[in-house]
Write an enzyme that holds these catalytic residues in place. Sequence first.
Site, PDB file in Angstrom:
ATOM      1  N   HIS A 154      -0.793  42.215  90.606  1.00 18.52           N
ATOM      2  CA  HIS A 154      -0.694  40.858  91.108  1.00 18.52           C
ATOM      3  C   HIS A 154       0.024  40.020  90.036  1.00 18.52           C
ATOM      4  O   HIS A 154       0.615  38.979  90.276  1.00 18.52           O
ATOM      5  CB  HIS A 154      -2.011  40.447  91.698  1.00 18.52           C
ATOM      6  N   GLU A 182      -4.581  49.240 104.864  1.00 24.59           N
ATOM      7  CA  GLU A 182      -4.475  49.408 103.463  1.00 24.59           C
ATOM      8  C   GLU A 182      -5.365  50.547 102.922  1.00 24.59           C
ATOM      9  O   GLU A 182      -5.429  51.300 101.964  1.00 24.59           O
ATOM     10  CB  GLU A 182      -4.741  48.338 102.908  1.00 24.59           C
ATOM     11  N   ASP A 215      -1.786  48.997  98.718  1.00 17.76           N
ATOM     12  CA  ASP A 215      -2.970  49.636  98.565  1.00 17.76           C
ATOM     13  C   ASP A 215      -3.068  50.672  99.343  1.00 17.76           C
ATOM     14  O   ASP A 215      -3.674  51.711  98.790  1.00 17.76           O
ATOM     15  CB  ASP A 215      -4.105  48.388  99.215  1.00 17.76           C
ATOM     16  N   CYS A 229       4.211  45.036 104.897  1.00 18.33           N
ATOM     17  CA  CYS A 229       4.067  43.750 103.934  1.00 18.33           C
ATOM     18  C   CYS A 229       4.115  44.121 102.586  1.00 18.33           C
ATOM     19  O   CYS A 229       4.095  43.222 101.554  1.00 18.33           O
ATOM     20  CB  CYS A 229       3.370  42.698 104.378  1.00 18.33           C
TER      21      CYS A 229
HETATM   22  C1  PEP Z   1      -0.381  45.460  99.946  1.00 18.13           C
HETATM   23  O1  PEP Z   1      -1.341  46.130  99.579  1.00 18.13           O
HETATM   24  O2  PEP Z   1       0.523  46.100 100.211  1.00 18.13           O
HETATM   25  C2  PEP Z   1      -0.314  44.139 100.133  1.00 18.13           C
HETATM   26  C3  PEP Z   1       0.807  43.270 100.674  1.00 18.13           C
HETATM   27  O3  PEP Z   1      -1.553  43.223  99.632  1.00 18.13           O
HETATM   28  P1  PEP Z   1      -1.647  43.037  98.159  1.00 18.13           P
HETATM   29  O4  PEP Z   1      -0.277  43.438  97.523  1.00 18.13           O
HETATM   30  O5  PEP Z   1      -1.864  41.408  97.915  1.00 18.13           O
HETATM   31  O6  PEP Z   1      -2.946  43.642  97.550  1.00 18.13           O
HETATM   32 MG    MG Z   2      -3.332  44.798  99.676  1.00 16.66          MG
END
Ligand code: PEP
Ligand code: MG
Length: 755
Positions: free
Chosen positions: A373, A614, A638, A685
Amino acid sequence: MFIKRDHTKLICDVGEIAGLFHDAVSMEEFLQKITAMVTRHMGCEVCSIYLYYAGRQELVLRATTGLNPASVGKVRMAVAEGLTGQALREKRPICEGQARHNPNFRFFPGIGEEKFESFLAVPIFRGNVEVGVMVIQSEKKDYFSPEDIQAFRAITAQLATTIETARLLITLNDKKEKTPVALPQEVKFVRGRCGSEGVALAATVVISETVTDLRHDGTAGGERYSEADCRRAIEETERQLEEMQLQLEATLPDMTALIFTAQILMLKDKGFCDAIFHLIKGGVNPPSAVAQVVNDYVSKFSRIEDSYLREKIYDVKDVGRRLLENLTGRARAHGDYEGKIVVARELFPSDALKLFSQKIKGIILLSGGATSHVAILARSLNIPLVITHEEALLFLDPSTDVLLDASMGSIYIDPDPLVKAKVLQRDELNRNLPALKKMVREHPQTRDGTAVRLMANINLLGDLKAANEFKADGVGLYRSEFPFMIRSNFPSEDEQYLIYRRLVEGMPGKEITLRTLDIGGDKVLSYTHYSREENPFLGLRSIRLSFKHTDVFVAQLRAMLRAGAGQRIRILFPMISSLDEFLQAKAIVQECVQQLETQRREFNPSPLLGVMVELPSTVEIINEMAQEADFFSIGTNDLVQYMLAVDRTNDSVAPLYLPHHPSVLRAMKRVVEAGLKHAREVSICGDMANEPKYLSLLLGLGIRCFSMDARYLPRMHERLRQLSVSECEKLAQEILAQSQISRIAQILESVRYPA
Ligand code: PEP
Ligand code: MG
């Protein structure tokens, strides 16, 4: 035999090293104390420590008892030279009864070695790392016995780690030292992984991991300061922090909380200030008093060893550094980091925000993965970020220019002018907004006319600008946790409402997907005090945390429903692992709807409710889930991590983090089929949606909605226009029939696109 020295006592005294370390005001003084102790115990006249500098393959005299003190720092020799160099080269003790008669003996005028006959040099190694050489000398001929050699080797081995640390600190702090300690001269280029694209050319600043650097800063120069100077410095620091806070609020409106609160509070903390003034009253020079108290705080935090508290360590160090600068008059207008490329072993998202507000140019990170992140946030903040294993970068000389070509994962140290010109020119083209805008279309479609939704992921409200410029068809993922991460408490419903409303109004008429809190894993809140989790990615993360804190969850859902009044909004639940969890989340939304109705508030009573796919457990029940969910969004970051058991933030397993693993692709296909069967939109996403190389495969799998970092929209628009769905379907079929990752990689590599 005549026993000259009591070696048992000598080894015992080495146990007192910690005491020496504590009393020494600088690393040089610490080494000096070691040499004095060794001469005393070895019963000889001279002990000298030479440190090895890999960059120049050179040994430098850093401390001596018995030789001319003025030679310290001046006597330098190549490892190829002399008996001292020989000890390091051959990794063994060199003992000479009459050193001057040895043809390899290197004589340095002015050092005062003439009168010494016996010579014993022992190399200092920590594991395979060459640290330096320790030398003892005596006026007497043939003075050192085999027992002495043994004892001296033992003591050197015991001291190796400490001396190595001292060497690192000396180099970090020594402004005159122009060559990095551990970065061999031939390292001109390091290949890492891209965490956030972009180019930066600047000098580097290493975020020190050591607590002792403040000790040195605090006493540098030797000037005396008064108690009044210290009070003024505290006030000045407070004022600067408040100003930085205001500047940050102006640039990042969703970050209105005081991200510098922790630091401002420290300055107001009576315990902290009293401790400083207590030392000053006892005669300690204010810079040393500040350094001492700050170091005490840092070491207290370090001992807790709770990763959730590490953010505080950064704050403590940062405030300490700032305070010292203001006190000693060495303050720079905008702190240490402005205009620099920051090198750090580890950073939290909130650190990235603070560094952004200090106007850094780029980040080199020695941990984390491209989907961590902090990398995601760096992209929103437009800070180029490269992830690498190259530890030597932690010892880069601060004056060295580094060129970060983050898209390529390239780090050039002291770059060649030609390379520099080429990279900067490419960057110029990439920043060419009018050209980028020309690449996007109002209604994106494939070459053969299939309409595709290209949406934006929003992490910070600042991302809306690019999303609009590049004609995003709404927000496919709003990561609501970022505003939570920089606060010192959970934001209230009204605070959240204001942020979500700005988001919704930022894209009038477009569909906005608000994801509920996804805290945990590598996203930590400094204000929740959960017991330390051994496996935070498998712990109290995401929807689990929302269920545990229903008050926080309800406040968030109410804020989202209120912000969605009169607009198309979708609410997306992260980390759903079972139908039960999704039904529970839906029920809580229903309760919120009823509350808001009863309270006659303005709100959106019927948002679409979706599941983030996920977890492998969700894929297994995807058809049942499709009967309950209005839409699916595949979070590949994830999904890949949990299907393949590969930590997305661990760069050492990054080669195993493969979105094109056949199991991942087949799982995605199952999600698409369930979506088709139940007429539910399936979007993607995760970061896989950012990558042009995967677009044809994903289209072939049947995905028609992509949500990506806004800056990638132009290149995805362009790629989309080159593709035909029928060809993509053929490609996907061929790939789905494969069971080997390598074969899939080959097929993907071989895809050719029309110009
Ligand atoms: C993902 O896990 O692909 C996602 C979009 O969520 P994050 O990256 O915020 O965990
Ligand atoms: Mg995620």
